[in-house]
Design an enzyme around this catalytic site. Structure first.
Site, PDB file in Angstrom:
ATOM      1  N   ASP A 212       0.841  -1.196   0.000  1.00  0.00           N
ATOM      2  CA  ASP A 212       0.000   0.000   0.000  1.00  0.00           C
ATOM      3  C   ASP A 212       0.883   1.255   0.000  1.00  0.00           C
ATOM      4  OD1 ASP A 212      -2.753   1.083   0.404  1.00  0.00           O
ATOM      5  OD2 ASP A 212      -1.873   1.894   2.231  1.00  0.00           O
ATOM      6  N   GLU A 277       1.516  -0.694  -5.110  1.00  0.00           N
ATOM      7  CA  GLU A 277       0.558   0.358  -5.445  1.00  0.00           C
ATOM      8  C   GLU A 277       1.386   1.636  -5.386  1.00  0.00           C
ATOM      9  OE1 GLU A 277      -2.991   3.165  -3.945  1.00  0.00           O
ATOM     10  OE2 GLU A 277      -1.398   2.449  -2.669  1.00  0.00           O
TER      11      GLU A 277
HETATM   12  C1  BGC Z   1      -5.527   2.230  -0.416  1.00  0.00           C
HETATM   13  C2  BGC Z   1      -6.673   3.039   0.048  1.00  0.00           C
HETATM   14  C3  BGC Z   1      -6.303   3.644   1.382  1.00  0.00           C
HETATM   15  C4  BGC Z   1      -4.975   4.397   1.314  1.00  0.00           C
HETATM   16  C5  BGC Z   1      -4.410   4.657   2.668  1.00  0.00           C
HETATM   17  C6  BGC Z   1      -4.498   3.308  -0.656  1.00  0.00           C
HETATM   18  O1  BGC Z   1      -3.556   2.995  -1.456  1.00  0.00           O
HETATM   19  O2  BGC Z   1      -5.772   1.487  -1.581  1.00  0.00           O
HETATM   20  O3  BGC Z   1      -7.862   2.314   0.123  1.00  0.00           O
HETATM   21  O4  BGC Z   1      -7.292   4.544   1.765  1.00  0.00           O
HETATM   22  O5  BGC Z   1      -4.030   3.679   0.608  1.00  0.00           O
HETATM   23  O6  BGC Z   1      -3.907   3.490   3.231  1.00  0.00           O
END
Ligand code: BGC
Length: 544
Positions: A212, A277
């Protein structure tokens, strides 16, 4: 290793290069205990559905102990399951069953920030400014005569300042909600802790991690101002995501973290992987996250953001493929996830949107590399646009009025009444309501129905596994001459050639010379030697 450690699935270390990964948004997938929230036992019960769908792996969004301020992306204990979703025992049973069915499990790792309920943060709040407890996070004194102004002009992705002031006068930084304080990744204890968390889940048998905010952990030294924000110029800093440089994203030093993680992943058998991500200014900078000494994949959000035109898709695909060739890692295609409006709706909603979404699925699944399918896209679910405000739970809704709840509505499985079999027999609870129009979109309503979106995905995934030109990493993309507005490319393995044609031209086109249809997103009619491909449709043809 824990006593429950399952054996790795196979020794195919490269499985991820061409895998189709199904994103399970845990709270909305399947609810086994009837409390209205999806859970791990619910996933376990539905594993046969996913095996039959034909995916290779599941990515589970965070199920760890959490106050659930940001739907679990606010983690209070990285080594346990929140009782809302089950227990570690449930997790172990689920992964054992998944492996037995040939499905791999990827879990979400949230290293940029913890929950404000994490013991490290509660200790930091209890300790004094300048204390070792505060050093694990980003605390700073404010600006202005009495420190009444935030330390810099950084803005939260969820809107408002990225800083919150404490009663003792200091500020702490949070790129997301105030309940998600950012960690200080220059602190050795933070690095050691996450290396240990990786091992904890690897020991439990997970096949990989979705990282993340993988571009966010390192902030520029000195925490320099961006120079503008919504308060000063009206432009939100988050508008630069994926387009420009920000001092809190995509800093070169972040790659050191991944170079330290890769040997850990590689030290486990069976091909353990990680997908980033990450948002970066250019596809070239994004590609720096992947490769033999860093992460295995990074989502191509440019593909997700491509508009419905042949030029837009062609440009994004060419760029992504070129970058992946340079770094020797596959491209990672995605059309929807839990943060973005579902692509049926992005492409026009209603019948048009669905037609295009089905065509886009065939485009994505014919490309070389890995593909991520977001739960419900195989049912052709649209975004739910009319959720009542009082039911919306996304923390960004309160701060910006923008909400991601509409793509998070629980999956319709069966039955005549909402929530359509989301819970056990007779359960009427679901944390967000499914619209009445979803009755006809349920898994049961689409199973075995020729032409349904579910059967289209099943057929495409089967062909992707079985066709030599699509299986594995075989066959690079060769673009073919076409009429304007039509995309056509072939992939070949020996004499076997598969051609994918997508009609974005706005008029029907006749396709001839690519062989027999294998799968199509709309009915094809024969014309002369060839076939008519309707508007907004895609088809695969084969020659062997
Ligand atoms: C996640 C989100 C989240 C954010 C904070 C993003 O990359 O996919 O759903 O709100 O990170 O953790």
């Amino acid at each position: 290793m824990t006593a429950t450690t399952p054996e790795p699935l196979t020794s195919d270390d490269d499985w991820w290069r061409s895998a189709v990964v199904y994103q399970v948004y845990v709270r909305s997938f399947a609810d086994a205990n009837g409390d209205g929230v999806g859970d791990i036992p619910g996933i376990r019960e539905r594993l046969p559905y996913l095996r039959d769908l034909g995916v290779d792996a599941l990515w589970l969004t965070p199920f760890y102990t959490s106050p659930q301020i940001d739907a679990g992306y606010d983690v209070a204990d990285y080594r346990d399951v929140d009782p809302l979703f089950g227990s570690l025992t449930d997790f172990d049973a689920m992964i054992t069953d998944a492996h037995a069915l040939g499905l791999r499990i990827i879990v979400d790792l949230v290293p940029n920030h913890t929950s404000s309920a994490h013991p490290w943060f509660t200790a930091a709040l209890a300790a004094a400014p300048g204390s070792p407890e505060r050093a694990r996070y980003l605390f700073a004194d404010g600006r202005g005569e009495t420190g009444e102004l935030p330390p810099n002009d950084w803005e939260s992705i969820f809107g408002g300042p990225a800083w919150t002031r404490l009663p003792d006068g200091q500020w702490y930084m949070h790129l997301f909600d105030p309940a998600q304080p950012d960690l200080n990744w220059r602190h050795p204890e933070v690095r050691a802790e996450f290396e240990d968390v990786l091992r904890f889940w690897l020991d439990r048998g997970v096949d990989g991690f979705r990282i993340d905010v993988a571009h966010g952990m390192i902030k520029a030294e000195g925490l320099p101002d961006v120079g503008f924000n919504s308060m000063t110029t009206g432009q939100r800093q988050s508008e630069l995501l994926g387009k420009g440089r920000l001092p809190y994203f995509d800093q070169d030093e972040v790659h050191e973290i991944y170079r330290a993680w890769r040997p850990i992943l590689d030290s486990y058998p069976g091909g353990r992987m990680a997908v980033a991500e990450a948002w970066a200014e250019t596809p070239q900078r994004l590609a720096r996250y992947i490769g033999a000494d860093e992460l295995h994949q990074a989502f191509s959000f440019d593909f997700l953001d491509a508009t419905w035109s042949a030029d837009s898709f062609r440009k994004v695909i060419d760029t992504a493929l070129a970058e992946s060739t340079i770094v020797g890692a596959p491209t990672t295609w995605v059309l929807s996830n839990h943060d973005r409006q579902r692509h049926v709706t992005r492409y026009g909603d209603g019948e048009v949107g669905l037609r295009r979404a089905r065509a886009a699925a065939l485009l994505m699944l014919a490309l070389p590399g890995a593909a991520y399918v977001y739960q419900g896209e195989e049912l052709g679910l649209p975004e739910v646009l009319d959720l009542p405000d009082e039911l919306r739970q996304d923390p960004s809704f309160l701060r910006t009025g923008e909400s991601r709840d509409g793509c998070r509505v629980p999956i319709p499985w069966s039955g005549e009444l909402a929530p359509y079999g989301f819970g056990p027999e007779g359960s009427e609870l679901s944390w967000l309501p499914a619209p009445a129009t979803w009755r006809g979109l349920s898994v049961a309503a689409q199973t075995g129905v020729p032409g349904s979106t579910l059967e289209l995905y099943r057929a495409a995934l089967r062909a992707r596994h079985e066709h030599p030109a699509l299986a594995g990493t075989a066959g690079g993309v060769v673009w073919l001459e076409t009429e304007p507005g039509v995309l056509a490319f072939s992939r070949a393995a020996g004499p076997a050639v598969l051609t994918c044609v997508v009609n974005l031209s706005g008029a029907e086109v006749t396709i001839d010379g690519y062989g027999q249809p294998v799968v199509a997103s709309a009915d094809l009619t024969e014309r002369g030697e060839g076939h008519v491909l309707p508007v907004d449709a895609a088809a695969w043809f084969e020659r062997r």
